[in-house]
Design a protein around this motif. Structure first.
Motif, mmCIF file in Angstrom:
data_model
loop_
_atom_site.group_PDB
_atom_site.id
_atom_site.type_symbol
_atom_site.label_atom_id
_atom_site.label_comp_id
_atom_site.label_asym_id
_atom_site.label_seq_id
_atom_site.Cartn_x
_atom_site.Cartn_y
_atom_site.Cartn_z
ATOM 1 N N PRO A 303 -2.125 13.472 -17.603
ATOM 2 C CA PRO A 303 -1.765 13.458 -16.179
ATOM 3 C C PRO A 303 -2.924 13.892 -15.279
ATOM 4 C CG PRO A 303 -0.632 15.242 -17.331
ATOM 5 C CD PRO A 303 -1.301 14.422 -18.369
ATOM 6 N N PHE A 304 -3.842 14.723 -15.811
ATOM 7 C CA PHE A 304 -4.944 15.185 -14.959
ATOM 8 C C PHE A 304 -6.268 14.816 -15.590
ATOM 9 C CE2 PHE A 304 -1.397 18.120 -14.402
ATOM 10 C CZ PHE A 304 -1.110 17.831 -13.077
ATOM 11 N N PRO A 305 -7.299 14.495 -14.843
ATOM 12 C CA PRO A 305 -7.170 14.237 -13.422
ATOM 13 C C PRO A 305 -6.743 12.785 -13.210
ATOM 14 C CG PRO A 305 -9.444 14.081 -14.111
ATOM 15 C CD PRO A 305 -8.641 14.322 -15.338
ATOM 16 N N PRO A 306 -5.720 12.531 -12.420
ATOM 17 C CA PRO A 306 -5.325 11.145 -12.239
ATOM 18 C C PRO A 306 -6.409 10.358 -11.515
ATOM 19 C CG PRO A 306 -4.092 12.573 -10.766
ATOM 20 C CD PRO A 306 -4.962 13.456 -11.590
ATOM 21 N N HIS A 307 -6.452 9.104 -11.821
ATOM 22 C CA HIS A 307 -7.376 8.210 -11.153
ATOM 23 C C HIS A 307 -6.820 7.967 -9.746
ATOM 24 C CE1 HIS A 307 -9.844 4.480 -10.871
ATOM 25 N NE2 HIS A 307 -8.839 4.066 -10.132
ATOM 26 N N VAL A 308 -7.552 8.339 -8.733
ATOM 27 C CA VAL A 308 -7.027 8.195 -7.372
ATOM 28 C C VAL A 308 -7.785 7.101 -6.627
ATOM 29 C CG1 VAL A 308 -6.580 9.355 -5.175
ATOM 30 C CG2 VAL A 308 -6.359 10.625 -7.304
ATOM 31 N N ALA A 309 -7.016 6.165 -6.062
ATOM 32 C CA ALA A 309 -7.646 5.096 -5.296
ATOM 33 C C ALA A 309 -8.210 5.666 -3.998
ATOM 34 C CB ALA A 309 -6.621 4.011 -4.984
ATOM 35 N N GLU A 310 -9.288 5.055 -3.529
ATOM 36 C CA GLU A 310 -9.850 5.496 -2.249
ATOM 37 C C GLU A 310 -8.870 5.186 -1.114
ATOM 38 O OE1 GLU A 310 -13.718 3.822 -1.451
ATOM 39 O OE2 GLU A 310 -14.520 4.727 -3.286
ATOM 40 N N ASN A 311 -8.888 5.989 -0.097
ATOM 41 C CA ASN A 311 -8.075 5.751 1.100
ATOM 42 C C ASN A 311 -6.589 5.558 0.799
ATOM 43 O OD1 ASN A 311 -10.590 5.622 2.405
ATOM 44 N ND2 ASN A 311 -10.693 3.422 2.005
ATOM 45 N N VAL A 312 -6.090 6.333 -0.124
ATOM 46 C CA VAL A 312 -4.691 6.139 -0.492
ATOM 47 C C VAL A 312 -3.762 6.555 0.653
ATOM 48 C CG1 VAL A 312 -4.242 8.367 -1.620
ATOM 49 C CG2 VAL A 312 -3.158 6.281 -2.492
ATOM 50 N N ASP A 313 -4.315 7.353 1.587
ATOM 51 C CA ASP A 313 -3.519 7.727 2.758
ATOM 52 C C ASP A 313 -3.120 6.491 3.574
ATOM 53 O OD1 ASP A 313 -6.347 7.709 3.042
ATOM 54 O OD2 ASP A 313 -6.096 8.315 5.137
ATOM 55 N N GLU A 314 -3.894 5.422 3.445
ATOM 56 C CA GLU A 314 -3.515 4.185 4.154
ATOM 57 C C GLU A 314 -2.189 3.643 3.628
ATOM 58 O OE1 GLU A 314 -8.144 2.677 4.741
ATOM 59 O OE2 GLU A 314 -6.753 1.517 3.515
ATOM 60 N N ALA A 315 -2.011 3.727 2.320
ATOM 61 C CA ALA A 315 -0.754 3.259 1.737
ATOM 62 C C ALA A 315 0.401 4.129 2.225
ATOM 63 C CB ALA A 315 -0.841 3.277 0.218
ATOM 64 N N ARG A 316 0.135 5.439 2.252
ATOM 65 C CA ARG A 316 1.156 6.362 2.748
ATOM 66 C C ARG A 316 1.512 6.027 4.191
ATOM 67 N NH1 ARG A 316 -1.114 10.698 0.130
ATOM 68 N NH2 ARG A 316 -2.427 11.134 1.923
ATOM 69 N N GLY A 317 0.489 5.751 4.986
ATOM 70 C CA GLY A 317 0.708 5.400 6.392
ATOM 71 C C GLY A 317 1.544 4.128 6.524
ATOM 72 N N LEU A 318 1.229 3.144 5.686
ATOM 73 C CA LEU A 318 1.992 1.890 5.738
ATOM 74 C C LEU A 318 3.456 2.137 5.389
ATOM 75 C CD1 LEU A 318 -0.427 -0.703 4.076
ATOM 76 C CD2 LEU A 318 0.362 -0.690 6.453
ATOM 77 N N HIS A 319 3.673 2.973 4.375
ATOM 78 C CA HIS A 319 5.047 3.251 3.963
ATOM 79 C C HIS A 319 5.833 3.865 5.121
ATOM 80 C CE1 HIS A 319 7.983 5.082 0.817
ATOM 81 N NE2 HIS A 319 8.416 3.936 1.293
ATOM 82 N N LYS A 320 5.214 4.824 5.811
ATOM 83 C CA LYS A 320 5.865 5.445 6.971
ATOM 84 C C LYS A 320 6.189 4.412 8.033
ATOM 85 C CE LYS A 320 4.661 10.287 7.271
ATOM 86 N NZ LYS A 320 3.276 10.519 6.800
ATOM 87 N N LEU A 321 5.185 3.583 8.334
ATOM 88 C CA LEU A 321 5.378 2.569 9.375
ATOM 89 C C LEU A 321 6.546 1.641 9.054
ATOM 90 C CD1 LEU A 321 1.817 1.336 10.433
ATOM 91 C CD2 LEU A 321 3.581 2.376 11.886
ATOM 92 N N VAL A 322 6.561 1.090 7.830
ATOM 93 C CA VAL A 322 7.624 0.115 7.530
ATOM 94 C C VAL A 322 8.987 0.789 7.499
ATOM 95 C CG1 VAL A 322 6.103 -1.475 6.293
ATOM 96 C CG2 VAL A 322 7.380 0.229 4.998
ATOM 97 N N GLN A 323 9.006 2.072 7.145
ATOM 98 C CA GLN A 323 10.303 2.752 7.150
ATOM 99 C C GLN A 323 10.858 2.888 8.561
ATOM 100 O OE1 GLN A 323 9.331 6.237 4.777
ATOM 101 N NE2 GLN A 323 10.713 5.534 3.177
ATOM 102 N N GLN A 324 9.958 2.885 9.543
ATOM 103 C CA GLN A 324 10.430 2.999 10.937
ATOM 104 C C GLN A 324 10.816 1.650 11.524
ATOM 105 O OE1 GLN A 324 6.903 4.605 12.610
ATOM 106 N NE2 GLN A 324 7.131 6.595 11.610
ATOM 107 N N GLN A 325 10.436 0.570 10.841
ATOM 108 C CA GLN A 325 10.578 -0.726 11.495
ATOM 109 C C GLN A 325 11.853 -1.485 11.139
ATOM 110 O OE1 GLN A 325 6.791 -2.610 10.757
ATOM 111 N NE2 GLN A 325 5.733 -1.286 12.212
ATOM 112 N N GLY A 326 12.699 -0.855 10.340
ATOM 113 C CA GLY A 326 14.037 -1.383 10.135
ATOM 114 C C GLY A 326 14.154 -2.674 9.354
ATOM 115 N N ARG A 327 13.188 -2.959 8.511
ATOM 116 C CA ARG A 327 13.405 -4.117 7.642
ATOM 117 C C ARG A 327 13.665 -3.642 6.222
ATOM 118 N NH1 ARG A 327 9.995 -9.326 9.753
ATOM 119 N NH2 ARG A 327 10.113 -8.790 11.957
ATOM 120 N N GLN A 328 14.523 -2.634 6.134
ATOM 121 C CA GLN A 328 14.863 -2.061 4.847
ATOM 122 C C GLN A 328 15.751 -3.033 4.076
ATOM 123 O OE1 GLN A 328 13.724 0.476 6.916
ATOM 124 N NE2 GLN A 328 12.433 0.781 5.126
ATOM 125 N N GLY A 329 15.952 -2.736 2.808
ATOM 126 C CA GLY A 329 16.883 -3.522 2.001
ATOM 127 C C GLY A 329 16.456 -4.968 1.901
#
Ligand code: SF4
Ligand code: SF4
Ligand code: FES
Lengths: 383, 299
Positions: A303-329
């Motif tokens: 498990p350590f050290p996991p291979h971390v992609a660069e700029n993974v915060d961008e993926a996190r940001g995208l997840h937040k954005l789409v969760q606000q945009q109501g195209r769930q399910g």
């Protein structure tokens, strides 16, 4: 008189081999037939001609002859087709003698006729009727469903219950109790219906052991469905809707959620954690010996050290954005259907046909009658 | 050399590193210069498509955008599941301007370059089964497989849905066979080669998955194969690692264990014929030993 005004139809010699089977005596045999037929015939026409002119004992189902009733599902060279939708001309021109057999995953009654009872049982289990979730409108008024909302279930509503998808379902082959592509697509037809009030109950019902999460994503159902229902996509819509409603106790759903988590933290799937996250700690312990075996080979990375992609915060940001945009399910899948539906046309316009020339090996032998998958009765065998 | 953006996916980055090393070593021999993608994430493996499809679309759009930013017109995948996920997202975005614009707005908001649709997603198999890649493959596979019997296993998501993949007839595929023969191997044909390996449900529904993955293994044994080759690391993991579970099941039922069936990645198969080093092929990382096959090759 007729002959004077109408030119005679062009005919061709059609050869087919048919797996004959009698569930009562257990006898089965691959018989070859040859018949003169007009160039426009379908497989169903050929069966009719054989039955008329050569062998009245041949059994198969038919009714509408126009891809509407869903009666004439059967296999040609191991692939489920509607007989009335399958033209013979190109096959004859290619000099091919196709092998016709009954559909798979259902017991054979006689020749090309399968017992559809298990199919209808699953269909019924979906409660395929509307359970209105609204009060009757006041006298003289009506509720309207928008075109947009109807588009959600457009594809699923096209199903004609032919069973071609069920015939080839890899999960059902291994686990016959799996609800399967047709029933689940029917389920989505009601879950997505704006007029239905039982969405949550349905999603609970469809999320049991042999429900949504038992689909193995082989995509045979999408490939075979003669009506463009794309049952696998319908199942993904149900999965998305279930997760959206918080119905995510199933290991399949937990597994899926862990993927989401991974993309937000390291960017990549952390396989080491997948077992406990999916199956729970107890079964992770019982899986320990197996896991240790894999660990030795580096199949389960530490498990350590996991291979971390660069700029993974961008993926996190995208997840937040789409969760606000109501195209769930299911919305997330429905929004792409327009593009995907256009694809058939694009591929043909561009002339982007798969290169089949120079084909070697497997192809030549797989078309031979001896080993075509599913050519033999796969269920209800005498032995 | 054709420059392609190289999308490894999760497995080749982690548990199937041997696939990455053999692909990297083989690429220049078949005319491919691999451009690394540092910023990309997992494609969601079909799981995110099934749980949060809107997020799946954005995640894959982000991968496509970074691939486009390399300047290459090709995003090369080495996994069936990545291929389908990325191609599906790509077609969704290319066929609908409004949808692409919405996704691009979101990409921009988090600092990702927008995706214009200039990339096509292609599996490594497709790049070497035909055209120039195939000519180079033939030329580099000089060491040959000396009549080793290989059973091709395609798996699902490189064939179906053919509408989204479309490289070859999903019921009569030919690419792996063509490569096996070009490498001097002998093809073992069997019906389950186009069926499912069970991987997507191997954790959630293990018994159902085992009922699937036994089919290619049994049929390959029956056909006298020395090994199975697959273009997908998930199929590889399922067929390689879960063989022991099939045997555990058989033991319980009092049935004899299966003859061990080695499973090769496509890049390893070509790699053996092209004379790659052990350190690149990394067969020791497999659960089922490749030794019998390698021994047969040296005699
Ligand atoms: S994708 Fe799922 S439902 Fe469709 S045929 Fe495969 S296992 Fe069955
Ligand atoms: S989903 Fe398609 S293949 Fe399956 S029963 Fe309905 S129409 Fe037939
Ligand atoms: S006869 Fe009705 S669908 Fe073929």
């Amino acid at each position: 008189m007729e002959a004077a005004t109408q030119p005679r139809e062009k005919t061709m010699k059609v050869k087919v081999k048919i797996w004959r089977y009698d569930s009562q005596t257990g006898e089965r045999a691959l018989k070859e037939y040859e018949i003169e037929a007009p160039e426009w015939v379908t497989l169903l026409d050929i069966l009719d001609l054989i039955k008329d002119q050569q062998d009245g004992s041949l059994a198969y189902r038919k009714s509408c002859r126009m891809m509407i009733c869903g009666s004439c599902g059967m296999r040609m060279d191991g692939a489920a087709v509607l007989a009335c939708k399958t033209r013979m001309y190109d096959i004859v021109q290619a000099g091919h003698v196709p092998v016709i057999s009954a559909m798979g995953n259902l017991p054979i009654v006689k020749d090309l006729v399968v017992d559809m009872d298990p199919f209808w049982e699953k269909f019924k289990a979906m409660k395929p009727w509307l359970q209105p979730g609204y009060e009757e409108p006041p006298e003289g008024k009506e509720y309207r469903v928008s075109q947009e909302r109807m588009n959600v279930i457009h594809k699923e509503a096209l199903c004609i219950n032919c069973g071609c998808c069920v015939s080839e379902c890899n999960a059902m082959e291994s686990s016959p109790e799996f609800l399967g592509p047709q029933a689940l697509a029917k389920g989505m037809r009601f879950v997505g219906d704006a007029r239905d009030g039982a969405t949550v109950e349905r999603l609970e019902d469809y999320s049991t052991e042999h429900g949504i999460w038992e689909c193995t994503r082989c995509y045979f159902c999408n490939e075979r469905c003669p009506k463009g229902v794309d049952p696998r996509d319908a199942i993904a819509k149900l999965g998305a809707e279930a997760v959206n409603e918080g119905i995510d106790r199933d290991m399949g759903a937990k597994h899926a959620k862990w993927f989401i988590k991974s993309t937000e933290t390291t960017g990549w799937l952390r396989e080491t954690e997948l077992v406990p996250k999916t199956q729970g700690v107890i079964s992770a312990i019982s899986q320990m010996k197996f896991a240790m075996g894999l660990a030795v080979k580096g199949k389960v990375p530490p498990p350590f050290p996991p291979h971390v992609a660069e700029n993974v915060d961008e993926a996190r940001g995208l997840h937040k954005l789409v969760q606000q945009q109501g195209r769930q399910g299911y919305e997330g899948i429905v929004q792409g259907e327009r593009s995907l539906a256009r694809l058939d046309h694009h591929l043909r316009e561009d002339g982007e046909v798969p290169p089949s020339e120079g084909s070697v090996g497997g192809m030549g032998s797989l078309t031979s009658a001896d080993i075509t998958p599913g050519e033999e009765p796969t269920a209800g065998k005498a032995d | 050399m054709k420059q392609v953006a190289y999308y490894k996916g999760c497995l080749a980055s982690l548990s199937a590193k041997e696939l990455d090393t053999s692909t990297q070593a083989l690429a220049p021999k078949v005319g491919l210069a691999l451009l690394d993608l540092e910023s990309v994430t997992c494609c969601g493996a079909g799981d995110i498509h099934e749980a949060e499809p809107d997020y799946y679309l954005h995640l894959n759009a982000r991968i496509l955008a970074y691939a486009e930013a390399t300047g290459s017109d090709t995003l090369m995948t080495i996994c069936n599941v990545c291929t389908l996920n990325l191609r599906q997202a790509d077609f969704m975005l290319k066929g609908d301007d409004a949808l692409r614009e919405r996704v691009n707005t979101n990409l921009r908001a988090v600092g990702v370059p927008p995706y214009s649709g200039a990339v096509e997603v292609k599996h490594f198999l497709w790049l070497v089964a035909d055209g120039e890649g195939f000519e180079l493959l033939k030329a580099s596979a000089h060491k040959g497989l000396k009549g080793i019997k290989i059973a091709p296993f395609y798996g699902c998501q490189i064939l179906r849905p053919s509408k989204l993949l479309g490289f070859e007839d999903p019921d009569k595929p030919w690419s792996l066979e063509r490569i096996i023969e070009a490498c001097g191997g002998e093809v073992v044909d069997y019906p389950a080669k186009v069926k499912c390996c069970g991987f997507p449900i191997i954790q959630a529904r293990e018994d159902t998955a085992l009922g699937e993955l036994i089919q290619p293994i049994e049929q390959a044994i029956e056909g006298g194969a020395d090994a199975i080759v697959t273009p997908c690391p998930l199929c590889h993991l399922s067929l390689d690692a879960w063989q022991s579970k099939l045997n555990a099941q058989r033991k319980k039922e009092g049935v004899d264990p299966l003859q061990p069936m080695p499973i090769m990645h496509l890049a390893q198969l070509i790699g053996v014929a092209a004379g790659l080093e052990d350190s690149e092929l990394k067969f020791r990382r497999h659960v089922v030993s490749m030794k019998p096959v390698l021994e047969k090759l040296t005699v």
